[in-house]
Design a protein around this motif. Structure first.
Motif, PDB file in Angstrom:
ATOM      1  N   CYS A 154      13.637  15.558 -51.478  1.00  0.00           N
ATOM      2  CA  CYS A 154      13.034  15.704 -50.088  1.00  0.00           C
ATOM      3  C   CYS A 154      12.030  15.304 -50.729  1.00  0.00           C
ATOM      4  N   ARG A 155      11.208  14.233 -49.251  1.00  0.00           N
ATOM      5  CA  ARG A 155      10.320  13.917 -50.486  1.00  0.00           C
ATOM      6  C   ARG A 155       8.578  14.439 -49.713  1.00  0.00           C
ATOM      7  N   CYS A 156       9.177  15.311 -48.518  1.00  0.00           N
ATOM      8  CA  CYS A 156       7.900  15.963 -47.267  1.00  0.00           C
ATOM      9  C   CYS A 156       7.505  17.184 -48.503  1.00  0.00           C
ATOM     10  N   THR A 157       7.951  18.411 -48.975  1.00  0.00           N
ATOM     11  CA  THR A 157       7.885  19.650 -49.484  1.00  0.00           C
ATOM     12  C   THR A 157       7.346  19.678 -50.602  1.00  0.00           C
ATOM     13  N   GLY A 158       7.384  18.715 -51.612  1.00  0.00           N
ATOM     14  CA  GLY A 158       7.227  19.202 -53.065  1.00  0.00           C
ATOM     15  C   GLY A 158       8.339  20.348 -53.609  1.00  0.00           C
ATOM     16  N   TYR A 159       9.083  20.391 -52.799  1.00  0.00           N
ATOM     17  CA  TYR A 159      10.269  21.374 -53.168  1.00  0.00           C
ATOM     18  C   TYR A 159      10.129  23.137 -53.078  1.00  0.00           C
ATOM     19  N   VAL A 197      10.346  23.812 -44.409  1.00  0.00           N
ATOM     20  CA  VAL A 197      11.234  22.302 -43.613  1.00  0.00           C
ATOM     21  C   VAL A 197       9.310  21.733 -43.364  1.00  0.00           C
ATOM     22  N   GLN A 198      10.203  20.147 -43.517  1.00  0.00           N
ATOM     23  CA  GLN A 198       8.834  20.073 -42.830  1.00  0.00           C
ATOM     24  C   GLN A 198       8.919  18.717 -42.003  1.00  0.00           C
ATOM     25  N   CYS A 199       9.154  17.358 -42.365  1.00  0.00           N
ATOM     26  CA  CYS A 199      10.409  16.053 -41.141  1.00  0.00           C
ATOM     27  C   CYS A 199      11.587  16.467 -41.075  1.00  0.00           C
ATOM     28  N   GLY A 200      12.080  17.381 -41.871  1.00  0.00           N
ATOM     29  CA  GLY A 200      14.034  17.925 -41.136  1.00  0.00           C
ATOM     30  C   GLY A 200      14.832  16.584 -41.282  1.00  0.00           C
TER      31      GLY A 200
END
Lengths: 767, 151, 283
Positions: B132-137, B95-98
């Motif tokens: 997902c645009r934050c975690t790089g998966y 989780v980053q931005c959620g």
């Protein structure tokens, strides 16, 4: 025991995985009206007539055009050149011409049909070549040494022109803003934004309100990446204007299509390099020209250009450098802030140029970099002398060692020259990069960030900053930093919501500055509150003895101990409210001359090196990154999991930008205007990532942390493209390196040279 | 028209246009705000819900096709047996931005329920429809790589 | 808005006969994209997903019948499809992502009649028959005569697509499917290619080639087919097959790719498939 570097679970995590965290469009909708925007279909046109026909609109709908504005028609960023609503002239497709509000979203959309606009098309300037002869939006120049002379004398001159394209942020939560007016003409705006005080400034500017009658509340953001630095001010103004007109709260929630066509993107760039090197490949002189496409309005482009110019020469030693930068104006939507802020574009160019120089001399990508890498004691083109926190060589060597880079690169070069039909092509590429931490130049000094802490009645300390959680983890890390400094526990600290009526202006959540700048001030104010309470306690005990505080417990030498919160509660019972505030002062040695561009542009730099491995389909030229090894030196790791997450996420954004993400324009219209056509990596497209965090604590504060948010955006694209070159032999100077582009380059016979170049030939022609 | 369906185990009656999106009904009529709209055209997966146990996109689902269906949203998944997995999803950096998270949790849980120890390839196949645009998966892989239960 | 969700084909036909303007609903993965006014302003809808005749995979005589609204996830996972029609199973696994595969269907792909529909070239090489159900009963149309033009089909008023019949393919024939998209999932194809082919006695005995996203409709590349059948199964013919395929199409530049690339990718993919055929390398 130190907390820093450990990975406690993020406090917002449970609400996010449970779906209970409320973002801007999840807030209650009682009595809410909806806003919609009429946009220009023309890239450049005079508005000859603009008429609102309320009789053709749903009952009660309201419409606002530029004439209705109560004050200046300008979004207040660096200046107020960017119109809130087009006035007389439209300068890009998608420019807001009017906004409407109605009781439902569908009614608002219908109301747009009740506006008539008569446009007289004007000649548009649609690309950089057309814009080159016109007045620039902004220019900069930076010089050190004797460039012309040294270029003449150099053993080999290497030229290159490098192009990078647009990038759309694709935060998963689109832009959203709600506004309402309360009694006494007080305006409240609430929504998704990185910089509540930027929005606040624009509202005051346009409505002429006293500061305290404009309240801006930032909701948790579903991603920002810079895209919610500049644009939220626009949509906040629209919502506030409509709320005033219809006397209802108004929400504007962009859908994805509108978000793509209506909001800012990463600046496309053209960077031209001329480098003179000696016979060993050492840089003697560089002339670099940076051109950014600013789009129709200035927005934050001057600061983006500034960061671009300051990073254009990369983390390399070169005594003679001349860098010129220009932002050109085109009749396309304005470009603005995006993670990296100009640095990824110029470092893509610099890294490609280093590879090209290496090839001209028969040196592999590692060797050419090792011969030029910036080290302690070296000077940047600004004259700044690198201190002991310069870790470029450390990163480079570690990345190469972890991946057997040199051996594999050589092996794959040889393999490429003896291809086997049907076998996939493999390549490995390297990049070295750096990122200045915090605001550029005198930015922090101008900003005068203030952080506050206040003692609450329950004995916890409320920290008041305007830092906004967008996934990066500031709500996790700021309390950890406060705890580390004060001996309290993170749960003894509570963060006030980023609401301008409750927190001071601690600056925007941008520029990799939150931990480094805001965090260090948070540590100070919380420690000061602790000290005040300890003093009071010592005095009231008449003991005068020193106390230690650890893990939230206060101890005296005689073995007595009290929970800090208990003492703090008692303090509140008898004493006046305790509030401490502190303004950030950059170190006095951080002096930068904006005229000459000499001095200390950033107090410190974070460094990184990436090795990207790709597989290229021999039939279709499809590129798949298989593995990335990223080595990042960030000063001090505050929260390991979050820090690694920043690197992984930023790296994938960089790979997307370098390999796949593309916006094509036709007559000023974005063609890739939906998520079905603007392509970002899925989990299937994403490589395995191995992140190595290195630490060289920086002396300037924040426990040595340098900032990590943007750094990983700088390295992925050039390393990936270098790997594609290693795999295919196609010389690539433009991103994204889509299969279509690789094919076009193949058709144009753009192959890497097969061996060292004869210096007498003088130069390698640029692309 | 009225549509009867079961949402997170509770029978509900939703009044609306047959072509209203389930996404809007969940959010506006049932106040289930966990289900997010990221694109409105089936590209991002943020609006994923389970329909009769299978992940589907609620932005592409008209109410008429939800009649009598069992729908499970992230709020439903989160109150079930997924709790150990959810905790790990946070601690592993999934989780980053959620904003994409609810859709990813729903899809991931559908995978883990059938296949408690998926391979990296199986995770990629299952989550290919969730951007997902934050975690790089990578954080998502870490969490799913450790399986459904805390072992 | 009128809305019906019939439970039997007969009931569906009655509704549709009464009201031929009803919009037919399958997986809705295309219909629901776009402006809300369009879907909310429809005169009426008829949901086909409740019809068991349209949701099945079963052998009838020597053909596998797949119901028009059977979701691709079911096609992807069906042992029957995997065994006899591996190219179709592969295509089903490459459409959208998991969520889309749970909803999208062959019937939807066919009715949309997009040039980029991933399953359509496969239907062409499998020589699928489309069974259309109308008020007068059913009629069967070869799929290649069903898809008439850009977003145009042979579906008559009052008719619905019932199911497709896939004739049992020639014993030992090889099937190939390749989708070239901008990414590994959730992509609309730049080029999509299907080949069903066989070699006997050292010669190409069967060669059915189709491609999507290279013209207004998915095409059977008959010129290539004619040139290939009867040729000695040697590696050299692969270049010819690729070359002829590239000659046979008229792709365009658009937001997703370029005409040059589409032609190139088609040539290379056809070449590769043909090489695998002559070497009997399973995909």
């Amino acid at each position: 025991m130190t907390l820093l570097g450990s990975s406690p679970p993020r406090p917002d995590g449970a609400a996010k995985v449970g779906g209970t965290l409320r973002f801007g469009d999840d807030l209650p909708k009682e009595g809410l009206w909806y806003g919609a925007t009429l946009r220009s279909p023309n890239p450049h046109a005079r508005i000859r007539g603009l008429r609102w026909n309320p009789e053709r609109a749903p009952k009660g709908a309201v419409c606002i055009i530029a004439d209705d504005l109560p004050g200046p028609n300008g979004v207040q960023l660096l200046d107020d050149e960017w119109p809130v609503l087009a006035e007389g002239i439209v300068r890009h497709v998608g420019e807001p011409v009017a906004v409407v509000a109605a009781a439902t979203m569908l009614a608002a959309r219908q109301a747009l049909g009740a506006i008539e606009v008569d446009y007289e098309p004007l000649e548009p300037t649609l690309d950089l070549s057309a814009a080159a002869n016109q007045e620039s939006l902004y220019t900069l120049e930076l010089r050190s040494g004797q460039v012309e002379q040294e270029l003449e004398r150099a053993h080999l001159l290497v030229e290159g022109t490098y192009h990078t394209g647009y990038q759309e942020h694709i935060y998963i939560e689109c832009q959203v803003m709600s506004a309402w007016w309360e009694a006494d003409d007080k305006l409240v705006v609430e929504g998704s934004m990185q910089c509540p005080y930027f929005v606040h400034r624009s509202l005051i500017h346009v409505f002429g309100l006293p500061a305290e009658r404009s309240v801006v509340k930032a909701t948790p953001m579903g991603g920002g990446f810079g895209g919610k630095e500049d644009f939220p001010s626009v949509i906040a103004l629209h919502a506030a204007l409509l709320a005033k007109a219809c006397d209802h709260p108004v929400r504007i929630a962009y859908d994805r299509h509108e978000d793509i066509i209506g909001t800012t993107k990463r600046h496309p760039s053209v960077v031209t390099h001329r480098a003179g090197v000696d016979a060993e490949g050492r840089l003697q002189a560089m002339e670099i020209e940076v051109v950014l496409d600013g789009g129709a309005y200035r927005t934050l482009s001057p600061v983006v250009l500034s960061r671009a110019v300051l990073h254009a020469a990369g983390p390399y030693r070169c005594p003679n450098v001349h860098i010129r930068g220009r932002v050109l104006r085109t009749h396309t939507p304005p470009n603005g802030a995006f993670r990296g802020f100009g640095a990824p574009q110029v470092q893509f160019a610099m890294e490609r140029q280093m590879d090209r120089i290496g090839r001209c001399l028969g040196l592999d990508p590692l060797e050419i970099r090792l011969r030029n890498v910036l080290e302690e004691g070296d000077k940047l083109p600004t004259g700044q002398v690198m201190d002991e926190s310069c870790s470029a060589r450390l990163c480079l060597e570690k990345a190469a060692r972890e991946t057997d880079f040199q051996e594999r690169w050589q092996h794959l070069e040889a393999k490429r020259r003896a291809p086997i039909d049907g076998e996939s092509m493999q390549g490995v590429g390297l990049s070295l990069y750096f990122h200045g931490a915090g605001f550029t130049g005198n930015g922090e000094r101008v900003l005068q960030s203030v952080v506050e802490a206040a003692l609450l009645e329950d004995g916890r300390i409320e920290v008041r900053t305007a830092a906004v959680e967008m996934g990066q983890g500031c709500d996790t890390v700021l309390p950890m930093m406060a705890a580390e400094a004060s001996g309290l526990r993170p749960e003894d600290v509570v963060l006030a919501p980023p609401d301008t009526s409750r927190v001071p202006d601690s600056g925007p959540s941008v520029a990799s500055r939150t931990s480094m700048v805001v965090g260090s001030e948070v540590a100070h104010v919380v420690t000061e509150i602790r000290d005040r309470i300890l003093d009071w306690w010592s005095n009231s005990q008449e003991s005068g003895a020193a106390h230690t505080v650890e893990d939230g417990v206060v101890r005296r030498g005689n073995g007595e101990s009290w929970p800090f919160r208990e003492l703090a509660r008692r303090y509140c019972e008898t004493e006046d409210p305790l509030v401490v505030s502190r303004q950030h002062e950059p170190p006095e040695w951080q002096v930068f001359d904006e005229e000459t561009y000499q001095g200390v542009a950033y107090p410190t730099y974070a460094f990184g090196a990436d090795v990207v491995e790709v597989v290229v389909d021999p039939d279709t030229l499809e590129v798949r990154p298989r593995k990335v090894t990223a080595v990042c030196e960030v000063g001090r790791v505050l929260h390991e999991r979050l820090c690694v997450g920043q690197v992984e996420g930023g790296t994938l954004q960089a790979l997307g930008w370098g390999l796949m993400e593309e916006v094509k324009l036709e007559a000023g219209h974005y063609l890739n205007d939906r998520l079905a056509t603007y392509i970002i990596p899925t989990i299937k497209d994403s490589p395995e990532m191995e992140v190595h965090l290195l630490e060289r604590p920086w002396k300037g504060g924040a426990f040595g942390a340098k900032g990590v948010g943007e750094l990983p955006m700088d390295g992925g694209a050039p390393a990936a493209v270098s790997a594609v070159e290693n795999a295919t032999g196609i010389e690539i100077d433009t991103i994204p390196a889509t299969p279509e582009r690789l094919l076009a380059l193949t058709s144009a016979h753009r192959q890497v040279p097969s061996g060292p170049q004869d210096p007498k030939r003088g130069r390698r022609p640029g692309g | 028209m009225k549509f009867e369906l079961v949402v997170n185990g509770n029978p509900v009656l939703i009044e609306g246009n047959p072509m209203d999106r389930l996404l809007d009904a969940l959010r506006d009529k049932l106040d289930l705000m966990g289900t997010k709209e990221g694109c409105g055209e089936g590209e991002c997966g943020a609006c994923t819900v389970l329909m009769n146990g299978e992940p589907v996109l609620s932005c592409l689902l008209p109410l008429i096709q939800c009649e009598a269906a069992e729908i499970e949203t992230v709020e439903g998944v989160a109150t079930g047996e997924a709790s150990a997995f959810l905790e790990r999803f946070v601690s592993d950096g999934g989780v980053q931005c959620g904003a994409c998270t609810p859709g990813i949790i729903v899809t991931a849980w559908a995978l883990l329920r059938d296949n408690p120890h998926p391979t990296r390839q199986e995770v990629q196949a299952a989550l290919a429809g969730n951007l997902c645009r934050c975690t790089g998966y990578e954080g998502i892989h870490r969490a799913l790589g450790r399986g459904a239960a805390d072992e | 808005m009128k809305a019906f969700a019939p439970r039997s084909l007969d009931e569906a036909m009655v509704r549709l006969t009464e009201d031929p303007d009803l919009r037919l609903l399958a997986g809705c993965t295309d219909l629901m994209v776009g402006e809300p006014e369009d879907r909310l302003g429809l005169p009426g809808v008829l949901d086909l997903r409740g019809l068991s005749e349209l949701r099945r995979i079963e052998w009838h005589d020597d053909a596998l019948e797949i119901g028009a609204v059977t979701p691709f996830s079911q096609i992807r996972d069906s042992p029957e499809v995997q065994k006899s029609f591996p190219a179709l199973a592969e295509a089903a696994s490459k459409i959208g992502g998991w969520q889309i595969q749970n909803r999208a269907s062959l019937g939807g792909n066919m009715a949309n009649a997009s040039p980029a529909g991933d399953s359509l070239p496969v239907l062409l090489v499998l020589e699928a028959q489309v069974v259309l159900v109308g008020p007068e009963g059913t009629r069967t149309v070869p799929y290649r005569e069903f898809h008439l033009g850009y977003r145009q089909t042979a579906l008559g008023p009052g008719e619905i697509i019932g199911w497709v019949r896939l004739p049992k393919p020639p014993e030992n024939a090889m099937q190939f499917f390749r989708k070239v998209g901008a990414r590994e999932a959730q992509a609309i194809s730049k080029v999509v290619v299907a080949l069903l082919a066989d070699v006997s006695d050292g010669r190409v005995s069967e060669y059915r080639l189709a491609a999507g996203s290279v013209a207004e409709v998915p095409l059977r590349l008959t010129e290539v087919e004619k040139a290939m059948v009867g040729r000695a199964a040697k590696a050299e013919i692969a270049n010819l097959a690729g070359h002829l395929a590239a000659q046979a199409v008229r792709p365009i530049d658009d937001v997703r790719s370029t005409a040059e690339y589409r032609r190139f990718a088609l040539e290379q993919v056809v070449r590769r498939m043909t090489l695998q055929l002559v070497r009997r390398v399973p995909e």
